[in-house]
Design a protein around this motif. Structure first.
Motif, PDB file in Angstrom:
ATOM      1  N   ILE A 202       5.205   1.581  -5.086  1.00  9.26           N
ATOM      2  CA  ILE A 202       5.207   1.632  -3.617  1.00  9.26           C
ATOM      3  C   ILE A 202       4.416   0.463  -3.041  1.00  9.26           C
ATOM      4  O   ILE A 202       4.828  -0.189  -2.080  1.00  9.26           O
TER       5      ILE A 202
ATOM      6  N   GLU B  69       3.885   5.414  -9.531  1.00 11.39           N
ATOM      7  CA  GLU B  69       4.453   5.433  -8.181  1.00 11.39           C
ATOM      8  C   GLU B  69       3.642   4.531  -7.248  1.00 11.39           C
ATOM      9  O   GLU B  69       4.193   3.784  -6.438  1.00 11.39           O
TER      10      GLU B  69
ATOM     11  N   ASP C   9      11.418  -4.485   7.066  1.00 10.32           N
ATOM     12  CA  ASP C   9      10.932  -3.223   7.628  1.00 10.32           C
ATOM     13  C   ASP C   9      11.698  -2.928   8.922  1.00 10.32           C
ATOM     14  O   ASP C   9      11.468  -3.554   9.952  1.00 10.32           O
ATOM     15  N   ALA C  10      12.593  -1.943   8.851  1.00  7.76           N
ATOM     16  CA  ALA C  10      13.446  -1.629  10.004  1.00  7.76           C
ATOM     17  C   ALA C  10      12.611  -1.249  11.226  1.00  7.76           C
ATOM     18  O   ALA C  10      13.034  -1.472  12.363  1.00  7.76           O
TER      19      ALA C  10
ATOM     20  N   ARG D 244       8.063  -3.698   1.947  1.00  7.40           N
ATOM     21  CA  ARG D 244       6.941  -4.314   2.652  1.00  7.40           C
ATOM     22  C   ARG D 244       5.681  -3.816   1.968  1.00  7.40           C
ATOM     23  O   ARG D 244       5.344  -2.634   2.070  1.00  7.40           O
TER      24      ARG D 244
ATOM     25  N   ASP E 232       8.722  10.149  -9.070  1.00 10.27           N
ATOM     26  CA  ASP E 232       9.393  11.188  -8.277  1.00 10.27           C
ATOM     27  C   ASP E 232       9.146  10.908  -6.796  1.00 10.27           C
ATOM     28  O   ASP E 232       8.288  11.521  -6.163  1.00 10.27           O
ATOM     29  N   ILE E 233       9.850   9.914  -6.273  1.00 10.88           N
ATOM     30  CA  ILE E 233       9.662   9.559  -4.858  1.00 10.88           C
ATOM     31  C   ILE E 233      11.034   9.409  -4.190  1.00 10.88           C
ATOM     32  O   ILE E 233      11.456   8.311  -3.844  1.00 10.88           O
ATOM     33  N   PRO E 234      11.707  10.552  -4.007  1.00 14.38           N
ATOM     34  CA  PRO E 234      13.070  10.486  -3.460  1.00 14.38           C
ATOM     35  C   PRO E 234      13.123   9.936  -2.031  1.00 14.38           C
ATOM     36  O   PRO E 234      14.170   9.449  -1.603  1.00 14.38           O
ATOM     37  N   GLY E 235      12.007  10.002  -1.317  1.00 18.69           N
ATOM     38  CA  GLY E 235      12.018   9.525   0.064  1.00 18.69           C
ATOM     39  C   GLY E 235      11.802   8.019   0.173  1.00 18.69           C
ATOM     40  O   GLY E 235      11.876   7.454   1.260  1.00 18.69           O
ATOM     41  N   TYR E 236      11.499   7.361  -0.954  1.00 13.31           N
ATOM     42  CA  TYR E 236      11.194   5.938  -0.917  1.00 13.31           C
ATOM     43  C   TYR E 236      12.415   5.156  -1.359  1.00 13.31           C
ATOM     44  O   TYR E 236      12.736   5.090  -2.543  1.00 13.31           O
ATOM     45  N   LYS E 237      13.109   4.595  -0.382  1.00 15.37           N
ATOM     46  CA  LYS E 237      14.362   3.910  -0.692  1.00 15.37           C
ATOM     47  C   LYS E 237      14.197   2.408  -0.479  1.00 15.37           C
ATOM     48  O   LYS E 237      13.686   1.972   0.542  1.00 15.37           O
TER      49      LYS E 237
ATOM     50  N   LYS F 237      -0.178   2.516   2.979  1.00 20.19           N
ATOM     51  CA  LYS F 237       1.268   2.649   2.894  1.00 20.19           C
ATOM     52  C   LYS F 237       1.591   4.050   2.366  1.00 20.19           C
ATOM     53  O   LYS F 237       2.532   4.684   2.798  1.00 20.19           O
ATOM     54  N   HIS F 238       0.763   4.497   1.430  1.00 19.27           N
ATOM     55  CA  HIS F 238       0.897   5.860   0.927  1.00 19.27           C
ATOM     56  C   HIS F 238      -0.421   6.245   0.262  1.00 19.27           C
ATOM     57  O   HIS F 238      -1.253   5.375  -0.018  1.00 19.27           O
ATOM     58  N   SER F 239      -0.605   7.540   0.018  1.00 18.88           N
ATOM     59  CA  SER F 239      -1.841   7.957  -0.638  1.00 18.88           C
ATOM     60  C   SER F 239      -1.631   9.260  -1.403  1.00 18.88           C
ATOM     61  O   SER F 239      -0.679   9.992  -1.152  1.00 18.88           O
TER      62      SER F 239
END
Lengths: 573, 167
Positions: free
Chosen positions: A151, A147, A307-308, A156, A182-187, A130-132
């Motif tokens: 996340i 974070e 998840d859109a 999801r 600090d994860i502004p892109g994770y809404k 999902k992230h790394s």
């Protein structure tokens, strides 16, 4: 900022404690020695489980998460230690399971220089996480770990990997251990659009033959209680996906059980005949669609998913609702009246009577018989882990699941070797519950060395090896679609699994005759001194039905072995 | 580069300036078999973020899925498809042509028409710098091709929404 620096490894352990981590599953190695050392120097309460192979660690963390709803941590070394986690990470990613994977890495200044045991695990795993993170400063560790958990467990869920060079985990950390994220892109949007809810309610009110399709997403959002209240109030039948087992009680009168390639005939017939399909948290996986172009063509399709990117990916719904399943259902239930579905339900009950799940009791020992009997003896209350293949489908059919977190199966990835370690992980998370692992002889041999882990910790697991000496599902396809030309599926040379278990100090039972099923399984259930293994010598060439050939429309479902020759399936695997 | 951008989609992506962000975005395209035709990355006003303009060709429904997948990435703040919104789209090109004293004046005439700057001049070659819409650069390329084009480098387009709209 704290004035007295602690080591990076110690900061990691403290941060994991702050996240409420109970278990770390892992394997040591050169580049993670500072973190392993920190487990000693911090006198942490977190329990470390030394596995026998890194893949096992990931599946254990996966099983733990699926059985408890909480994330577990995997800790492995760099290079091969890290790459061995790949299958487990991908398995968790496909099934939206939270997991934090900490990998050691060569020292920072050697990155990209092919240092000993260096692997670009950050790059290698990118498509399956999902992230790394690749940590570059020791002081970033607290923020990154916070974070990662956020996340991994929200929206999801999915696996998050943190690659930690050795100089980072050995270096001094002066950062606040409760660092800001600090994860502004994770809404995360927790709202649900009221107009959409009203639109769904209106469509439901008009529907004569509504059907709910409940998936893993509904389970992840803990919507089981809400779903039951909703389905009962509106009188709508419910079918569930493989991973949705338990989100709605499969023994409930409104339940049609699992749909899809090897789902129940009545669930699949309901899909074909419904005039409204309300999908809550399923991603319309190709195992349930058959032929996407011909899926539910006459029905209004409503898709609720957090998840859109899942909406419209396989099937274009008429009504779209991007929302958390529980939130959406809790709103929806307020606006939906009791629907007049008596005729529809009676009609489906007719299918239940006409096409029940069944197996022949004559002849040799059948996997279905073993599973069915264990279901009865354990009163359906066990937490069940499966591997992948025929036994998995039969377990899904015959071991009904009535509550969430009691069904652990690799759905999206179809990872053989998942079952045993996942069952072990679940038993760590819920040591007071009964755990059954249904596993084939093929998948068992992929990760059986974790028997050592199970034995060492005396875990309450019953390992049911459904041993047909074949890779049964592939053999079934070869029989049905390739004129019985078996190729690469004969597992000759299987060891004696009871002796194998005994060599690990695990109690073993042999089961060969149908007449012995009840007695042997009862003995296994009564055994309470750690894990036990039941080697079931089942019929070699049985086939799973119902079956929808891959890529065929659901209406082409085979209820039993066809007499005419079948075309090769067009769909994938 | 294709001569027409009719089948092209122009996306602006606003991303956190973190390691791996570009690789993750590139993977979204690669996994679905989409080719990235051009890509421009630069720091945003706030240095914690980057601006990307990506031009890609492919079926619109596939692209919709790609946008959703990109927005799903933790590092991506937003992604906007500017293909149909009449945004300002500009590109710069450097064209090195083989031209000696004989053809020089004609070449310069063409260059002037397209508002080019001559940024390098030797006895056998010149480099023209052109700024404008991708179509304008295409047209110049076609006109100047009567001289031998030795090298051509285009930046790929950058995009900005008009008025109060966000890019």
């Amino acid at each position: 900022m704290t004035n007295i620096p602690i080591e990076g490894g110690q900061a990691i352990i403290r941060c994991l404690e702050n996240e409420g981590v109970e278990y770390i599953f892992g394997y040591s190695g050169g580049s993670v020695i500072p973190i392993f050392d920190a487990m000693v120097t911090t006198e942490t309460k977190i329990k470390f489980v030394l596995v026998r192979h890194e893949q096992g660690a990931t599946h254990m963390a996966d099983g733990y998460a699926r059985a408890t709803g909480k994330p577990a941590v995997v800790l492995v070394t760099s290079g091969p230690g890290a790459t061995n986690t790949l299958t487990g990470i991908m398995t968790a990613h496909m099934d939206s399971v939270p997991m934090i994977v900490l990998t050691g890495q060569s020292v920072s200044w050697m990155l990209g220089k092919d240092a000993f045991q260096e692997a670009d695990i950050f790059g290698i795993t990118m498509p399956v996480v999902k992230h790394s993170y690749l940590v570059k400063k020791t002081n970033d560790l607290p923020r990154i770990i916070r974070e990662a958990f956020h996340i991994s467990t929200t929206g999801r869920p999915g696996p998050v990997l943190i690659d930690i060079p050795k100089d980072i985990s050995a270096g001094p950390c002066t950062a606040d251990l409760h660092a800001e994220m600090d994860i502004p892109g994770y809404k995360l949007d927790t709202s649900v659009d009221n107009d959409t809810i009203l639109e769904i309610a209106e469509a439901l009110a008009k529907s004569k033959r509504p059907l709910i399709l409940a998936g893993h997403g509904a389970l992840i959002s803990r919507a089981d209680g809400s779903l039951k209240a909703f389905a009962e109030k509106a009188r709508i039948p419910v079918t569930n996906t493989l991973l949705g087992k338990g989100v709605f009680p499969e023994t409930h009168e409104l339940s049609l059980g699992m749909l899809g390639m090897h789902g129940t005939a009545y669930a699949n017939k309901a899909i074909c005949e419904c005039d409204l399909l309300l999908n809550i948290g399923s991603r319309f996986d190709d195992r349930i669609l058959g032929k996407p172009d011909e899926f539910c063509t006459d029905a209004t399709i409503i898709h609720i998913d957090i998840d859109a990117s899942e909406i419209g990916r396989m099937i274009q719904p008429q009504i779209t609702c991007v929302a958390d399943a529980k939130t959406a259902i809790d709103e929806l239930v307020k606006h939906v009246p009791e629907l007049e579905t008596t005729d529809w339900r009676k009609h489906l009950d007719g299918y239940k009577t006409k096409y029940p799940l069944k197996f022949k009791r004559q002849g040799g020992l059948k996997m279905q018989h073993v599973i069915d009997e264990f279901y009865k003896l354990s009163e359906g209350k066990a937490c069940v882990a499966t591997d992948v293949g025929q036994h998995q489908m039969w377990a899904a059919q015959f071991y009904k699941t009535d509550s969430g977190y009691n069904w652990l199966s690799s759905g999206g990835a179809g990872t053989m070797g998942f079952g045993l370690p996942a069952c072990i992980g679940a038993a760590f998370g819920r040591p007071d519950d009964l755990h059954i692992c249904f596993i084939g002889d093929g998948g068992f041999q992929m990760t059986f060395f974790e028997l050592a882990t199970a034995a060492l910790h005396k875990l309450p697991i019953k390992i049911v090896v459904l041993n047909n000496h074949y890779l049964g599902m592939v053999r079934q396809w070869q029989e049905l679609f390739y004129e019985d030309r078996t190729s690469g599926v004969d597992l000759e040379g299987n060891p004696d699994f009871v002796k194998l278990a005994e060599s690990f100090g695990i109690k073993g039972f042999n089961l060969r005759r149908p007449g012995d099923v009840k007695r042997v399984l009862q003995n296994a259930l009564d055994y309470n001194d750690g894990p036990c293994l039941i080697n079931c010598e089942v019929e070699k060439t049985d086939n799973v039905f119902p079956m929808i050939p891959a890529g065929a429309p659901i209406g082409d479902m085979l209820i039993e072995l066809p007499t005419k020759k079948l075309e090769k399936p067009t769909g994938s695997t | 580069m294709p001569k027409s951008d009719k089948a092209m989609h122009t996306l602006s992506v606003y991303v956190a300036n973190k390691p791996g962000a570009l690789a993750r975005i590139a993977q979204v395209f690669a996994r679905r078999g989409f080719n990235i035709e051009s890509l421009v990355v630069s720091p945003a006003i706030d240095g914690h973020f980057s601006r990307m303009t990506i031009t890609s060709s492919g079926a619109p429904e596939g692209l919709e899925q790609i946008i959703k997948q990109m927005v799903k990435l933790v590092d991506v703040l937003h992604c906007i498809d500017h293909t149909y919104d009449k945004s300002v789209m500009k590109e710069m090109g450097l064209i090195k042509i083989a031209v000696d004293s004989e053809g020089r004046s004609e070449a310069l005439q063409i260059a002037e028409h397209y508002g080019c700057k001559t940024v390098d001049l030797t006895s056998e070659s010149m480099i023209l710098q052109v700024v404008g819409s991708p179509a304008k650069i295409d047209a110049l390329e076609e006109m100047i091709a009567k001289f031998r084009i030795i090298e051509l480098v285009r930046t790929g387009k950058v995009v900005m929404s008009r008025g109060q709209k966000t890019t």
